[in-house]
Motif scaffolding. Structure first.
Motif, PDB file in Angstrom:
ATOM      1  N   ASN A  19       0.805  -1.225   0.000  1.00  0.00           N
ATOM      2  CA  ASN A  19       0.000   0.000   0.000  1.00  0.00           C
ATOM      3  C   ASN A  19       0.839   1.276   0.000  1.00  0.00           C
ATOM      4  OD1 ASN A  19      -2.299  -1.476  -0.283  1.00  0.00           O
ATOM      5  ND2 ASN A  19      -2.854  -1.447   1.887  1.00  0.00           N
ATOM      6  N   ARG A  31      -7.737  -0.494  -6.920  1.00  0.00           N
ATOM      7  CA  ARG A  31      -8.142   0.652  -6.121  1.00  0.00           C
ATOM      8  C   ARG A  31      -7.141   1.818  -6.239  1.00  0.00           C
ATOM      9  NH1 ARG A  31     -12.632   2.601  -4.536  1.00  0.00           N
ATOM     10  NH2 ARG A  31     -12.410   3.960  -2.750  1.00  0.00           N
ATOM     11  N   ALA A  32      -5.866   1.470  -6.149  1.00  0.00           N
ATOM     12  CA  ALA A  32      -4.843   2.507  -6.012  1.00  0.00           C
ATOM     13  C   ALA A  32      -4.675   3.347  -7.276  1.00  0.00           C
ATOM     14  CB  ALA A  32      -3.513   1.879  -5.636  1.00  0.00           C
ATOM     15  N   TYR A  58      -6.568   5.365  -8.212  1.00  0.00           N
ATOM     16  CA  TYR A  58      -7.057   6.719  -7.919  1.00  0.00           C
ATOM     17  C   TYR A  58      -5.929   7.685  -7.552  1.00  0.00           C
ATOM     18  CZ  TYR A  58      -7.542   4.970  -3.003  1.00  0.00           C
ATOM     19  OH  TYR A  58      -7.347   4.415  -1.779  1.00  0.00           O
ATOM     20  N   ILE A  81     -14.965  -5.175  -0.604  1.00  0.00           N
ATOM     21  CA  ILE A  81     -15.070  -5.256   0.858  1.00  0.00           C
ATOM     22  C   ILE A  81     -16.006  -4.192   1.436  1.00  0.00           C
ATOM     23  CG2 ILE A  81     -12.836  -6.362   1.264  1.00  0.00           C
ATOM     24  CD1 ILE A  81     -11.565  -3.649   1.528  1.00  0.00           C
ATOM     25  N   ILE A 112     -15.281   7.871  -2.930  1.00  0.00           N
ATOM     26  CA  ILE A 112     -14.088   8.736  -2.999  1.00  0.00           C
ATOM     27  C   ILE A 112     -14.472  10.201  -2.773  1.00  0.00           C
ATOM     28  CG2 ILE A 112     -12.647   7.204  -4.414  1.00  0.00           C
ATOM     29  CD1 ILE A 112     -13.336   9.095  -6.805  1.00  0.00           C
ATOM     30  N   ASP A 113     -15.577  10.396  -2.049  1.00  0.00           N
ATOM     31  CA  ASP A 113     -16.053  11.768  -1.816  1.00  0.00           C
ATOM     32  C   ASP A 113     -15.027  12.638  -1.083  1.00  0.00           C
ATOM     33  OD1 ASP A 113     -16.946   9.792   0.258  1.00  0.00           O
ATOM     34  OD2 ASP A 113     -17.377  11.640   1.355  1.00  0.00           O
ATOM     35  N   HIS A 136     -11.733  12.409  -1.314  1.00  0.00           N
ATOM     36  CA  HIS A 136     -10.691  12.780  -2.280  1.00  0.00           C
ATOM     37  C   HIS A 136     -11.192  14.015  -3.051  1.00  0.00           C
ATOM     38  CE1 HIS A 136      -8.934   8.459  -2.452  1.00  0.00           C
ATOM     39  NE2 HIS A 136      -9.964   8.398  -1.643  1.00  0.00           N
ATOM     40  N   VAL A 191     -14.022  11.783   7.228  1.00  0.00           N
ATOM     41  CA  VAL A 191     -13.663  10.452   7.748  1.00  0.00           C
ATOM     42  C   VAL A 191     -12.153  10.279   7.597  1.00  0.00           C
ATOM     43  CG1 VAL A 191     -15.845   9.266   7.202  1.00  0.00           C
ATOM     44  CG2 VAL A 191     -14.054   9.354   5.495  1.00  0.00           C
ATOM     45  N   VAL A 208      -7.148   6.680   4.291  1.00  0.00           N
ATOM     46  CA  VAL A 208      -5.778   6.531   3.788  1.00  0.00           C
ATOM     47  C   VAL A 208      -5.690   7.135   2.388  1.00  0.00           C
ATOM     48  CG1 VAL A 208      -4.081   4.832   2.994  1.00  0.00           C
ATOM     49  CG2 VAL A 208      -5.315   4.450   5.139  1.00  0.00           C
ATOM     50  N   GLU A 264      -1.369   5.957   8.902  1.00  0.00           N
ATOM     51  CA  GLU A 264      -0.764   4.665   8.573  1.00  0.00           C
ATOM     52  C   GLU A 264       0.703   4.829   8.144  1.00  0.00           C
ATOM     53  OE1 GLU A 264      -3.847   5.005   8.605  1.00  0.00           O
ATOM     54  OE2 GLU A 264      -4.728   3.058   8.995  1.00  0.00           O
ATOM     55  N   THR A 296      -7.628  -3.228   9.741  1.00  0.00           N
ATOM     56  CA  THR A 296      -8.678  -4.005   9.071  1.00  0.00           C
ATOM     57  C   THR A 296      -8.080  -5.057   8.126  1.00  0.00           C
ATOM     58  OG1 THR A 296     -10.502  -3.878   7.491  1.00  0.00           O
ATOM     59  CG2 THR A 296      -8.914  -2.099   7.377  1.00  0.00           C
ATOM     60  N   ILE A 314     -14.211  -0.559   9.790  1.00  0.00           N
ATOM     61  CA  ILE A 314     -13.788   0.199   8.588  1.00  0.00           C
ATOM     62  C   ILE A 314     -14.620  -0.186   7.350  1.00  0.00           C
ATOM     63  CG2 ILE A 314     -11.827   0.865   7.111  1.00  0.00           C
ATOM     64  CD1 ILE A 314     -11.250   1.589  10.010  1.00  0.00           C
ATOM     65  N   TRP A 315     -14.719  -1.483   7.064  1.00  0.00           N
ATOM     66  CA  TRP A 315     -15.405  -1.943   5.843  1.00  0.00           C
ATOM     67  C   TRP A 315     -16.637  -2.755   6.210  1.00  0.00           C
ATOM     68  CZ3 TRP A 315     -13.703   0.823   2.137  1.00  0.00           C
ATOM     69  CH2 TRP A 315     -12.358   1.149   2.027  1.00  0.00           C
ATOM     70  N   ARG A 366     -16.565  -6.965   5.032  1.00  0.00           N
ATOM     71  CA  ARG A 366     -15.289  -7.663   5.086  1.00  0.00           C
ATOM     72  C   ARG A 366     -15.391  -9.007   5.815  1.00  0.00           C
ATOM     73  NH1 ARG A 366      -9.365  -4.696   5.109  1.00  0.00           N
ATOM     74  NH2 ARG A 366      -8.759  -5.827   3.239  1.00  0.00           N
ATOM     75  N   LEU A 392      -8.376 -10.222  -1.412  1.00  0.00           N
ATOM     76  CA  LEU A 392      -6.949 -10.420  -1.103  1.00  0.00           C
ATOM     77  C   LEU A 392      -6.692 -10.976   0.309  1.00  0.00           C
ATOM     78  CD1 LEU A 392      -3.869  -9.897  -1.347  1.00  0.00           C
ATOM     79  CD2 LEU A 392      -4.336  -7.472  -0.957  1.00  0.00           C
TER      80      LEU A 392
END
Ligand code: EPZ
Length: 420
Positions: free
Chosen positions: A23, A93-94, A96, A119, A124-125, A127, A161, A164, A189, A304, A327-328, A331, A370
């Motif tokens: 990550n 995901r990444a 973005y 999950i 992405i609000d 961001h 919120v 990460v 993180e 998580t 978090i999710w 999951r 994953l």
């Protein structure tokens, strides 16, 4: 197509090396395109599908990429496109992070909405809120995020919120904004700190990553640098849990023990022995552990991403364990797979109640995402008989050479090709 075939029951002994953090790497590689001169030479890159995916996306934008065994050299001086809309972008995901990186450098980007593990809703609000606060116009059209700005101007942003992705993405764009940006209610993180350190090596002026607020003084341009990615907290946590579950003694090397404190604390509470020494941790266990309660939380809370691997161990821990996944919301998809192996788990909303059973029994199960995949591997390692884990493309997205690493510790595990 591949599957993992595991004959369970072997204790684990020996040592393993943890690779660079997924990550962090999947954010640092897109961040490298912000260097408008010179090359970025990045080391300790994990050899996983998510990294290969980002490398292909960067090539499609016009970056020149040279990959080594655990390294990559990126020359992004001649990027030809601000438009990231390949299949790879939709897969992960990444992707973005390309929005923040392209917006920072070129003041525009057009990036397909990201995919990733199923999950939860994964909005992405936050961001978008950050990009707009910096002065960008953001539109979602035909499944793409389109951002444009005449200029980016630093400002104060308080996230609704702790995210990460939003923390890193807005930090990327703000690095090349005019003036000062203060980000508050940010994620702390280790990979957030690593991306900030990488940007600072490129000439950015970022302070406070890892604390409550990040202060970014915008700079005019970024240059290339050499950098080494931090060790993977989640990969390390997964092997620590596997060692505790199977019993034995495993030296987990090339890690930062501080990043693993919440995981070490839970394993100690369960009855395992954890010995820290510099950049390694030894996990000793007789495989007979007590159930515990966990609540997943942003760092430094229990991650998580380790919840699913730990839940596999809790299925055979003595007594009742309660997991609260804060978090999710989705999951727990791996729970049905664990039940096929004899686990006694009840899921109610975001809570899983696990009553430890004597033994799991091998079965054919699938990796639903994953970390669910890592959970099924751990379940297979402790189960009686043979377990086949299908859909391991999910596992390959985030764990380098998982079967080789476990084999070296004494597990009976092999990768087998099969046709559907
Ligand atoms: C990152 O995802 C990781 N992925 C995830 O790891 C990890 O589970 C997650 O952080 C939490 O630690 C990468 O780094 C590529 P978030 P991210 O934004 O950034 C809500 C793995 O297994 N939220 O921190 O997408 C969101 O719904 C993966 O390696 C908003 O409401 O997660 C969630 O409840 C899976 N609005 C919470 O915040 C937003 O704009 C945390 O999400 C963004 C997020």
């Amino acid at each position: 197509m591949d599957k993992l075939v595991i004959n369970g029951g072997n204790p684990l002994f020996g040592s393993i090396e943890i690779n660079g953090a997924k990550n962090a790497a999947v954010a640092i590689l897109p961040a490298a395109i912000m260097a408008s001169s010179d090359i970025c030479s990045i080391d300790n890159i994990p050899n996983i599908e998510d990294v290969h995916c980002i490398e292909r996306i960067l090539s499609s934008l016009g970056c020149k990429i040279k990959t080594g065994r655990n390294s990559v050299v990126i020359d992004s001086t001649d990027i030809v496109s601000m438009d990231a809309n390949t299949n790879d972008v939709r897969k992960m995901r990444a992707s973005y992070y390309l929005i923040g990186a392209l917006l920072g450098r070129f003041k525009e980007a057009r990036v397909e909405l990201p995919g990733g593990c199923p999950i939860g809703v994964r909005p992405i609000d936050q961001h978008i809120k950050g990009f707009e606060a910096l002065g960008a116009r953001v539109e979602i059209k035909h499944g793409c995020v389109i951002v444009k700005a005449d200029k980016l101007v630093g400002t104060n942003i308080f996230f609704d919120v702790v995210s990460v992705g939003a923390t890193i993405n807005v930090m990327l764009a703000a690095t090349l904004a005019e003036g000062i940006t203060i980000l508050e209610n940010v994620a702390k993180e280790p990979h957030v700190v690593d991306v900030a350190n990488f940007l600072n090596s490129m000439g950015a002026n970022i302070k406070g990553a890892g604390t409550e607020a990040i202060r970014i003084v915008g700079v005019k341009k970024l240059k290339g640098c050499s950098y080494s990615v931090i060790p993977d907290q989640i990969e390390a946590g997964t092997y620590m849990i596997a060692a505790a579950a199977c019993g034995g003694e495993v030296l987990v090397q090339n890690i930062i023990p501080k990043h693993l404190e919440s995981i070490s604390a839970k394993l100690i509470e369960m009855g395992a022995q954890i010995i820290e020494d510099g950049d390694s941790i030894t996990v000793k266990s007789n495989g007979k552990l007590k159930g515990v309660n966990i609540k997943t939380q942003p760092y430094p809370g229990f991650p998580t991403d380790v919840q699913q691997p730990l839940s596999a161990l809790l299925t055979v821990a003595e007594g009742r364990s309660i997991i609260n996944e804060s978090i999710w919301e989705s999951r727990f998809k791996h729970v049905d797979e664990l039940k096929k192996m004899g686990a006694n788990i009840k899921v109610e909303g975001r809570t899983a109640i696990i009553d430890g059973v004597e033994k799991l029994s091998g079965a054919v199960v699938k990796a639903t995402d994953l970390r669910a995949g890592a959970a099924m591997v751990i379940a297979g390692l402790i189960a009686e008989g043979t377990t086949e884990v299908l859909s391991i493309e999910h596992i390959d997205r985030g764990y380098p050479n998982i079967e080789d690493k476990f084999k070296a510790l004494g597990a009976d595990i092999k990768r087998v090709s099969y046709s559907k």
